[in-house]
Design a protein around this motif. Structure first.
Motif: not given
Length: 340
Positions: A1-4, A316-329
């Motif tokens: 997963m990517q991170a933002d 995956w849907a076309e063009g979608f990449r998952p992105a994880a969010t959050g720092l404590l969780t």
């Protein structure tokens, strides 16, 4: 997963900087802050820098010492010289909050749960399986779906729902040792990360259709590589020497689970999601006697089985990449897929 960048990080309760120095120089080892913008943008890069350059440092904005190496973090979670935070007496006699566990003394190993499902309270396994299949069949009818909104959020809540997935007005509340199964948010987050890792690897998904037992190894690897709880707070009871230096007594300590779980001194290629790795470790996934830990694993195994049965071509849907969010969780906020 990517991170933002994470959002909605709760403000910490800061403590005065400890008077006792950590280093031999007589000065407190202040270092980069977990609350800095750079850490929020890419926590795993930040963790790597801490492990290599600041294995023990005082985070002034957070008001706690940071430890990031595997050996140091596992020591802080198990050594009796560390205790609960912020109350020094908690959780004495019980495990530290970790993984999906909230740290209750009730989560110590016990014989009060059925042997068939480990430490899952009796009767829950059937309800988890039924809920997973109801949700999966609903999603299968759609051309596009978000698994976080339509599956991960509802499967852990299924213990309080009827056969059709509707809320039960008078659902029996968990009692005794099963109280922690009420807390579903962490299980939702972990399940989302688990499904994201599987969808990123079509070959693994294909293997799961043939050998469903692989889901257990993939779940353990997800809790290591993408732990839902990234930071656990502890406090020292006495002075403690770690690999990076010495912690003073009564010092607040932030155990960086996300950093320890990717320590290359403990795990080969730690950033790689590899369910087949020979160095799998459950030390950071929570106590085996916790019902929430066992229930999360059951939900993951039954959940992916139901999804693959209902949607053999799930992707995956076309063009979608998952992105994880959050720092404590931390975990993905959405998982857009093509069911068919």
């Amino acid at each position: 997963m990517q991170a933002d960048a994470p959002r909605d990080i709760p403000a910490p309760t800061t403590s005065p900087e400890p008077r006792t120095p950590a280093g031999r120089s007589g000065r407190t080892r202040t270092g980069p802050s977990l609350l800095a913008r750079g850490a929020a943008h890419d926590p795993y890069r930040f963790y790597r820098m801490l492990r290599e350059q600041h294995p023990l440092s005082y985070d002034a904005p957070l008001g706690a010492w940071l430890i990031s190496r595997y050996d140091d973090v596992t020591a802080a979670l198990t050594d009796p010289r560390f205790t609960g935070f912020p109350h020094d007496g908690a959780p004495r006699g019980g495990p530290a909050p970790l993984g999906l566990c909230h740290g209750s003394a009730r989560c110590l190993p016990t014989d009060r749960y059925t042997v068939v499902t480990g430490t899952v309270p009796a009767g829950h396994a059937e309800r988890v399986e039924r809920t997973a299949y109801v949700l999966a069949r609903r999603i299968a009818r759609r051309p596009r779906a978000d698994l976080v909104e339509e599956f991960c959020r509802w499967l852990p809540a299924g213990l309080g729902r009827d056969r059709n997935g509707a809320p039960q007005e008078k659902a029996a509340a968990p009692t005794g040792d099963a109280l922690c199964v009420r807390h579903t948010a962490l299980r939702e987050t972990a399940l989302a990360s688990f499904l994201a890792n599987l969808l990123d690897d079509p070959d693994l998904l294909a293997a799961l259709r043939i050998e469903p037992a692989l889901a257990g190894r993939a779940w353990t690897e997800t809790l290591r590589r993408d732990p839902p709880v990234q930071v656990v707070l502890r406090r020292t009871v006495a002075e403690v020497t770690l690999s990076g230096g010495t912690l003073p007594a009564r010092a607040p300590v932030a155990c960086l689970i996300g950093a320890a779980a990717r320590d290359p001194q403990r795990f080969a290629a730690p950033d790689v999601f590899d369910p087949f790795r020979p160095d799998q470790d459950r030390a950071l996934t929570g106590p085996p006697g916790c019902p929430a830990v066992a229930l999360g694993r059951l939900e993951a195994e039954q959940g992916v089985r139901a999804l693959l049965d209902a949607m053999p071509r799930l992707r995956w849907a076309e063009g979608f990449r998952p992105a994880a969010t959050g720092l404590l969780t931390r975990g993905p906020r959405s998982l857009l897929v093509r069911p068919g």
